[in-house]
Enzyme design. Structure first.
Site, short mmCIF file in Angstrom:
data_model
loop_
_atom_site.label_atom_id
_atom_site.label_comp_id
_atom_site.label_asym_id
_atom_site.label_seq_id
_atom_site.Cartn_x
_atom_site.Cartn_y
_atom_site.Cartn_z
N CYS A 111 -26.60 -4.57 -10.51
CA CYS A 111 -26.46 -5.55 -9.43
C CYS A 111 -25.35 -6.55 -9.76
O CYS A 111 -24.18 -6.23 -9.63
CB CYS A 111 -27.80 -6.24 -9.14
SG CYS A 111 -27.83 -6.95 -7.50
N HIS A 146 -31.06 -1.89 -8.20
CA HIS A 146 -31.72 -2.08 -9.50
C HIS A 146 -32.46 -0.80 -9.89
O HIS A 146 -33.64 -0.66 -9.58
CB HIS A 146 -32.73 -3.23 -9.41
CG HIS A 146 -32.10 -4.58 -9.27
ND1 HIS A 146 -31.72 -5.33 -10.35
CD2 HIS A 146 -31.78 -5.31 -8.18
CE1 HIS A 146 -31.19 -6.47 -9.94
NE2 HIS A 146 -31.22 -6.49 -8.62
N GLU A 198 -33.69 -0.01 -12.57
CA GLU A 198 -34.79 -0.28 -13.51
C GLU A 198 -36.15 -0.34 -12.82
O GLU A 198 -37.18 -0.08 -13.45
CB GLU A 198 -34.53 -1.58 -14.29
CG GLU A 198 -34.53 -2.88 -13.49
CD GLU A 198 -33.17 -3.27 -12.93
OE1 GLU A 198 -32.31 -2.36 -12.76
OE2 GLU A 198 -32.95 -4.46 -12.65
N1 GLN Z 1 -26.11 -12.86 -7.19
C1 GLN Z 1 -25.75 -11.55 -6.74
C2 GLN Z 1 -26.05 -11.35 -5.26
O1 GLN Z 1 -26.83 -12.06 -4.69
C3 GLN Z 1 -26.44 -10.49 -7.58
C4 GLN Z 1 -27.93 -10.44 -7.38
C5 GLN Z 1 -28.66 -9.67 -8.46
O2 GLN Z 1 -28.11 -9.41 -9.52
N2 GLN Z 1 -29.90 -9.30 -8.21
O3 GLN Z 1 -25.51 -10.49 -4.65
#
Ligand code: GLN
Length: 543
Positions: free
Chosen positions: A377, A519, A521
């Site tokens: 992400c 994600h 994970e």
């Molecule tokens: N801050 C980033 C976004 O909102 C990444 C979010 C995250 O890593 N879950 O897109």
């Protein structure tokens, strides 16, 4: 109290019952007012776990999913905020037919209604309900009240298990049962008598203490279950089974085991214990510090995903916490070289500016030095920024999250998110939950998914290979920059077909340099490691 492993205890009980042939579901009750965990700081709350349907919930739901190998949903997560919100909505809709709506019984009744909904929908044989918090505190009283009422209603179909902690004060060196006795008394005050006590402690429970708890807490000796600390949480179901916990539960409910099979799980635990050769993974993040303590709860699914992958490759995972801020400022280039000590680097998710530049430098180091890298992400977004700046020559390229005025917004806010932020609507408004991702044929990610898929032979290589992965973000790779990034060698190996959004990036000529907007994970399971984590760890081992 929190942190003694109620979540893993619930998951383990679930695993045991599942292995005896029953369908199991679990529900987490968190006593806080927050409607969900999405607005909480991970240092305070730990990881925010995301389900397929986009619920931002407590990390225990992640434990349930990993142990039970089931995909759970919003129904499996209850908070005080959710309960009150529902009751108030029903009141406004005249659903109480004009009568006075009261805290008792209407709040506990709403809790019971929600639990029964899970039962009906899932058709499970067992619903395990975890009431968070500590016995005797004000916050979870209404949930205990719901539990008491539920027992009254369902009679012999409800069973109470108390998870209690037995301290061993260092100076005395003796395990103390008094806090457990007090806890049971407090539970009795709430009208609840535990049927089984899981005695959590550093060490196993001995016979005299079992007897003492039995006598003073009013449970049979066989129902005092020893639950000592373990190296791996996946051992817990086996430890409970040594104490016959599954059988005790079934007996109390007048049930018989339908089958007996913890074989795969036993094999997993054996592998965990036998794997001696290490693989060293560094996590460059920022949500570790709390006063003098290092907390790793904020990244629990990432840690578990690394472990699952490593074990499947017969390695012992060794995880190192690296503060991103180490790589900011003057000393950073010398410090960066230290990254070579690790077999691979993960940059996990995150929000806000702090630590971002350090992470970008760490990522650049991995790219240039061919160190295996996996970006999750935010990690993927920063890898894109690094590539834009240092390979495409887009000076000071950035995400509009960190510099709204950047000349090269290679990561930009998703259009519909702008309105939410303007109106300060932060709760449950991110791009959340499962979305489809079409893999680019021949790419590294495509190959990783393909080779980890037990049904590989059934994947029609001529057809599109689409996977589903979970999200939690407000920003995305800006399609306006796709051309230049691609021209300079960045590969977009996963695309969301509905919205044409980049889901996976990778580079060529590198042992493993992959970033995912989702994600992965959240979908890794102990017996089914996530393909990208597995491939990453495989490359780390090769290094
Ligand atoms: N801050 C980033 C976004 O909102 C990444 C979010 C995250 O890593 N879950 O897109």
């Amino acid at each position: 109290m929190s942190g003694i492993g109620k979540g893993t205890a619930v998951s383990s009980v679930g695993k045991i019952l599942q292995s005896k042939g029953f369908k199991v579901q679990a529900v987490k009750i968190d006593p806080y007012i927050n409607v969900d965990a999405g607005t909480m700081n991970p240092i305070e709350h730990g990881e925010i776990f995301v389900t397929d349907d986009g619920t931002e919930c407590d990390q225990d739901v992640g434990n349930y999913e990993r142990f039970l190998d089931e995909n759970l949903s919003s129904d499996n997560y209850i908070t005080t905020g959710r309960v009150y919100q529902a009751v108030i909505r029903k009141e406004r809709n005249m659903e109480y037919k004009g009568r006075c709506v009261e805290v008792v019984p209407d709040i506990p009744n709403e809790v019971i209604y929600r639990i029964e909904k899970v039962a009906k929908k899932s058709k499970a044989d067992f619903i395990l309900i975890e009431i968070g918090g500590t016995v005797g505190e004000y916050q979870n009283l209404l949930f205990l009240e719901a539990a008491r009422m539920m027992r009254l209603k369902k009679n012999q179909n409800v069973l109470f298990i108390l998870v209690s902690y037995l301290p061993i004060p260092q100076k005395i060196g003796e395990m103390k049962t008094k806090p457990t006795q007090t806890a049971v008394r407090l539970l009795n005050e709430a009208g609840i008598q535990p049927d089984i006590i899981l005695a959590r402690s550093r060490l196993p429970l001995d016979e005299p203490r079992k007897r003492k708890i039995s006598t003073f807490c009013n449970v049979q000796r066989e129902d005092v279950i020893s639950a000592p600390d373990v190296d791996s949480i996946y051992e817990i179901p086996l430890n409970f089974e040594k104490e016959n916990l599954g059988q005790r539960i079934l007996k109390k409910l007048g049930l018989k085991a339908r089958k007996k099979n913890l074989t795969d799980w036993k094999k997993l635990v054996e592998t965990i214990k036998k794997s001696k050769k290490q693989v060293k993974i560094g996590i460059v993040g920022k949500y570790f510090g709390s006063g003098n303590f290092t907390l790793t709860d904020s990244y629990i699914s990432v840690i578990e995903a690394i472990k699952h992958a490593a074990w499947s490759l017969k390695r012992k995972p060794k995880i190192y916490w690296i503060s991103a801020e180490n790589y900011e400022g003057r000393l950073s280039s010398r410090r960066l070289k230290e990254l070579k000590k690790y077999d691979g680097i993960i940059v996990p998710g995150g929000f806000g500016k702090r630590g971002v530049e350090g992470k970008i430098r760490a990522i650049g180091f991995c790219r240039e030095n061919k160190l295996p890298f996996l970006g999750l992400c935010l990690g993927m977004q920063l890898a894109t920024i690094e590539f834009a700046r240092n390979v495409c020559g887009l000076r000071n390229a950035n995400s509009t999250e960190f510099n709204p005025k950047t000349k090269y917004p290679v990561i930009d806010i998703i259009p519909e998110q702008k309105k939410f932020l303007r109106e300060k609507k932060y709760g449950a408004t991110m791009r959340l939950g499962a979305y489809r991702c079409e893999l680019k044929t021949g790419s590294r990610s495509w190959r990783a998914y393909l080779s980890s898929n037990p049904l590989t032979k059934k994947v029609n290589l001529k057809k599109k290979y689409i996977v589903s992965e979970r999200h939690r973000h407000r920003y995305e790779l800006n399609n306006k920059f796709r051309k230049i990034l691609e021209k300079k060698g960045l590969v977009f190996s996963g695309i969301n077909p509905e919205r044409n959004l980049v889901e996976i990036i990778e580079t060529k000529d590198h042992p493993f340099f992959v970033g995912t907007q989702f994600h992965p994970e959240f979908k890794s399971r102990p017996l089914r490691p996530h393909p990208l984590f597995r491939e990453f760890v495989k490359r780390c081992i090769k290094k």
